[in-house]
Design a protein around this motif. Sequence first.
Motif, PDB file in Angstrom:
ATOM      1  N   MET A   1      74.526 -35.133  78.047  1.00 33.93           N
ATOM      2  CA  MET A   1      73.793 -35.994  78.964  1.00 33.93           C
ATOM      3  C   MET A   1      73.081 -37.081  78.173  1.00 33.93           C
ATOM      4  O   MET A   1      72.529 -36.812  77.092  1.00 33.93           O
ATOM      5  CB  MET A   1      72.765 -35.202  79.782  1.00 33.93           C
ATOM      6  CG  MET A   1      73.358 -34.198  80.745  1.00 33.93           C
ATOM      7  SD  MET A   1      72.071 -33.377  81.751  1.00 33.93           S
ATOM      8  CE  MET A   1      71.421 -34.777  82.713  1.00 33.93           C
ATOM      9  N   GLY A   2      73.064 -38.293  78.704  1.00 33.08           N
ATOM     10  CA  GLY A   2      72.353 -39.369  78.031  1.00 33.08           C
ATOM     11  C   GLY A   2      72.438 -40.657  78.806  1.00 33.08           C
ATOM     12  O   GLY A   2      73.226 -40.784  79.758  1.00 33.08           O
ATOM     13  N   ALA A   3      71.626 -41.620  78.403  1.00 33.61           N
ATOM     14  CA  ALA A   3      71.690 -42.948  79.011  1.00 33.61           C
ATOM     15  C   ALA A   3      73.040 -43.585  78.692  1.00 33.61           C
ATOM     16  O   ALA A   3      73.667 -43.249  77.673  1.00 33.61           O
ATOM     17  CB  ALA A   3      70.560 -43.815  78.474  1.00 33.61           C
TER      18      ALA A   3
ATOM     19  N   GLU B   1      75.646 -39.250  82.979  1.00 32.29           N
ATOM     20  CA  GLU B   1      74.697 -40.346  82.735  1.00 32.29           C
ATOM     21  C   GLU B   1      73.335 -39.974  83.294  1.00 32.29           C
ATOM     22  O   GLU B   1      73.211 -39.571  84.455  1.00 32.29           O
ATOM     23  CB  GLU B   1      75.193 -41.642  83.387  1.00 32.29           C
ATOM     24  CG  GLU B   1      76.393 -42.248  82.701  1.00 32.29           C
ATOM     25  CD  GLU B   1      76.693 -43.649  83.219  1.00 32.29           C
ATOM     26  OE1 GLU B   1      75.945 -44.135  84.098  1.00 32.29           O
ATOM     27  OE2 GLU B   1      77.664 -44.254  82.732  1.00 32.29           O
ATOM     28  N   TRP B   2      72.324 -40.089  82.445  1.00 30.92           N
ATOM     29  CA  TRP B   2      70.967 -39.755  82.891  1.00 30.92           C
ATOM     30  C   TRP B   2      70.509 -40.820  83.894  1.00 30.92           C
ATOM     31  O   TRP B   2      70.586 -42.011  83.629  1.00 30.92           O
ATOM     32  CB  TRP B   2      70.008 -39.713  81.706  1.00 30.92           C
ATOM     33  CG  TRP B   2      68.787 -38.907  82.024  1.00 30.92           C
ATOM     34  CD1 TRP B   2      67.734 -39.300  82.787  1.00 30.92           C
ATOM     35  CD2 TRP B   2      68.521 -37.564  81.632  1.00 30.92           C
ATOM     36  NE1 TRP B   2      66.813 -38.298  82.903  1.00 30.92           N
ATOM     37  CE2 TRP B   2      67.270 -37.208  82.193  1.00 30.92           C
ATOM     38  CE3 TRP B   2      69.208 -36.626  80.858  1.00 30.92           C
ATOM     39  CZ2 TRP B   2      66.692 -35.954  82.005  1.00 30.92           C
ATOM     40  CZ3 TRP B   2      68.629 -35.380  80.666  1.00 30.92           C
ATOM     41  CH2 TRP B   2      67.383 -35.046  81.237  1.00 30.92           C
TER      42      TRP B   2
ATOM     43  N   ALA C   1      66.212 -32.108  87.079  1.00 32.87           N
ATOM     44  CA  ALA C   1      66.899 -31.094  87.886  1.00 32.87           C
ATOM     45  C   ALA C   1      68.374 -30.996  87.498  1.00 32.87           C
ATOM     46  O   ALA C   1      68.942 -29.890  87.435  1.00 32.87           O
ATOM     47  CB  ALA C   1      66.756 -31.422  89.371  1.00 32.87           C
ATOM     48  N   LEU C   2      69.010 -32.141  87.222  1.00 36.88           N
ATOM     49  CA  LEU C   2      70.418 -32.130  86.805  1.00 36.88           C
ATOM     50  C   LEU C   2      70.584 -31.354  85.502  1.00 36.88           C
ATOM     51  O   LEU C   2      71.535 -30.590  85.330  1.00 36.88           O
ATOM     52  CB  LEU C   2      70.924 -33.563  86.618  1.00 36.88           C
ATOM     53  CG  LEU C   2      71.045 -34.431  87.871  1.00 36.88           C
ATOM     54  CD1 LEU C   2      71.487 -35.842  87.483  1.00 36.88           C
ATOM     55  CD2 LEU C   2      72.036 -33.819  88.846  1.00 36.88           C
ATOM     56  N   LEU C   3      69.644 -31.556  84.574  1.00 34.20           N
ATOM     57  CA  LEU C   3      69.719 -30.851  83.305  1.00 34.20           C
ATOM     58  C   LEU C   3      69.555 -29.348  83.505  1.00 34.20           C
ATOM     59  O   LEU C   3      70.314 -28.552  82.945  1.00 34.20           O
ATOM     60  CB  LEU C   3      68.639 -31.377  82.358  1.00 34.20           C
ATOM     61  CG  LEU C   3      68.466 -30.593  81.053  1.00 34.20           C
ATOM     62  CD1 LEU C   3      69.726 -30.685  80.197  1.00 34.20           C
ATOM     63  CD2 LEU C   3      67.261 -31.097  80.270  1.00 34.20           C
TER      64      LEU C   3
ATOM     65  N   VAL D   1      73.982 -30.896  75.323  1.00 33.76           N
ATOM     66  CA  VAL D   1      73.303 -31.818  74.414  1.00 33.76           C
ATOM     67  C   VAL D   1      72.703 -32.946  75.227  1.00 33.76           C
ATOM     68  O   VAL D   1      73.375 -33.525  76.096  1.00 33.76           O
ATOM     69  CB  VAL D   1      74.268 -32.395  73.357  1.00 33.76           C
ATOM     70  CG1 VAL D   1      73.610 -33.563  72.601  1.00 33.76           C
ATOM     71  CG2 VAL D   1      74.687 -31.319  72.370  1.00 33.76           C
ATOM     72  N   VAL D   2      71.435 -33.243  74.992  1.00 30.34           N
ATOM     73  CA  VAL D   2      70.789 -34.419  75.580  1.00 30.34           C
ATOM     74  C   VAL D   2      70.586 -35.433  74.455  1.00 30.34           C
ATOM     75  O   VAL D   2      70.047 -35.103  73.393  1.00 30.34           O
ATOM     76  CB  VAL D   2      69.437 -34.067  76.226  1.00 30.34           C
ATOM     77  CG1 VAL D   2      68.660 -35.337  76.573  1.00 30.34           C
ATOM     78  CG2 VAL D   2      69.652 -33.247  77.489  1.00 30.34           C
ATOM     79  N   LEU D   3      71.029 -36.659  74.689  1.00 35.50           N
ATOM     80  CA  LEU D   3      70.905 -37.717  73.689  1.00 35.50           C
ATOM     81  C   LEU D   3      69.598 -38.471  73.881  1.00 35.50           C
ATOM     82  O   LEU D   3      69.202 -38.791  75.005  1.00 35.50           O
ATOM     83  CB  LEU D   3      72.080 -38.688  73.809  1.00 35.50           C
ATOM     84  CG  LEU D   3      73.481 -38.073  73.692  1.00 35.50           C
ATOM     85  CD1 LEU D   3      74.544 -39.139  73.931  1.00 35.50           C
ATOM     86  CD2 LEU D   3      73.672 -37.416  72.331  1.00 35.50           C
TER      87      LEU D   3
END
Length: 398
Positions: free
Chosen positions: A35-37, A53-54, A63-65, A74-76
């Motif tokens: 997940m990330g921008a 896409e965040w 909530a999505l995470l 992984v969150v960027l």
Amino acid sequence: MSDSLWLTIVGLGEDGPDGLSPASLKALSEAEVIMGAPRHLSLLPPLSCDTVEWPVPYADGIALLLEKRGKKTVVLASGDPFWHGAGGTLAKHLERGEWRSIPSPSTLSLAAAALGWSLESTVTLGLHAAPFARLRPHLAKGTRAIVTLRDGNAVTEFAGWLSKIGFGDSTLHVMEALGGPNERIRATTAQDMAFDDINHPVSVAISAKGGPALSQSSGQPDAFFDNDGQITKRPVRALTLSALAPQPGEHLWDIGGGSGSIAIEWLLAHGQNAATSVEINPDRANRIRENATALGADRLKVVTGAAPQALEDLAPPDAVFIGGGISEDMLQTVWRQLPAQSRLVANAVTLEAETLLASWHAKFGGDLLRIELAHATPLGRKRGWKSSYPIVQWSVSK
């Protein structure tokens, strides 16, 4: 590694995976979800795992995470996730054993390295999602600061703000895409800012020049506070704040806010302090908010309403200042809600209020102080003393 670990927060630089630690690269290669921008996702090579896409606003992505709990996710984030980044926000919603963070050099580290500035003597702020005036308490001749900004337009607006408050001669180092192949650093002064091709991500380093600066002691000049005459004047304000004795992390109730000067200076005393200003007049309440924002104390909570009724749902205070509307009912209510060891300071101008404070001093002790001030004013061709109304101040710890 804990079996419950499912989330890794990876700090990316502008060169994408290049330069990442082996741990970061391993987390990316094993991820089931990333997940990330969009900008962060675009820095990665083609991926075989799911990507998300965040969303904007950022809070909508929490909530999505959390729906991914149990999958290797992984969150960027940018650079160091725990410097004005996603890390602090995400950690509030997660158990300690289910996540880890792998940072890259932060924007401030890259900027300091590029300019040769020592970070321990440099102010660092994230202004990409905060008012420019958060920097106001730090601005003084010779101050060095590094701030992140939203985009190129925000850089122009920031330069204009600095010029408006008297710091137009300050040198600005405009730094784009630090640490990546598109890195660019240019210098100008705030008043001469004319760059019209500034790309995101962007940060600005400031060598401050100009003024006026805010004092580091209690009793800022009255001119800093827009007011309609309802203001605790500078000498009395200094004595009042001395009696209130703000300490880091404490919460103040400012009852009868007027211009907000007491609450604002309480907040300026330490960045972790909190304050609630209660003001019955809507115009004055709005003015308090404007004064707080202008002086970098926008975290001030302003309640429009009459005390003591307006005090019912407030977070408990560590100190209370009563600057107007003193009554027996007011003191009874405040004293009942005041936690043990908390401090109360009340200023009285009228004889009736003075008598009331003298009565409470007799019952509960503390200090009773009479403040008499006189200012030199023209008297014909010479000068004389013009006395202000005396003020009686009661201060006590419960």
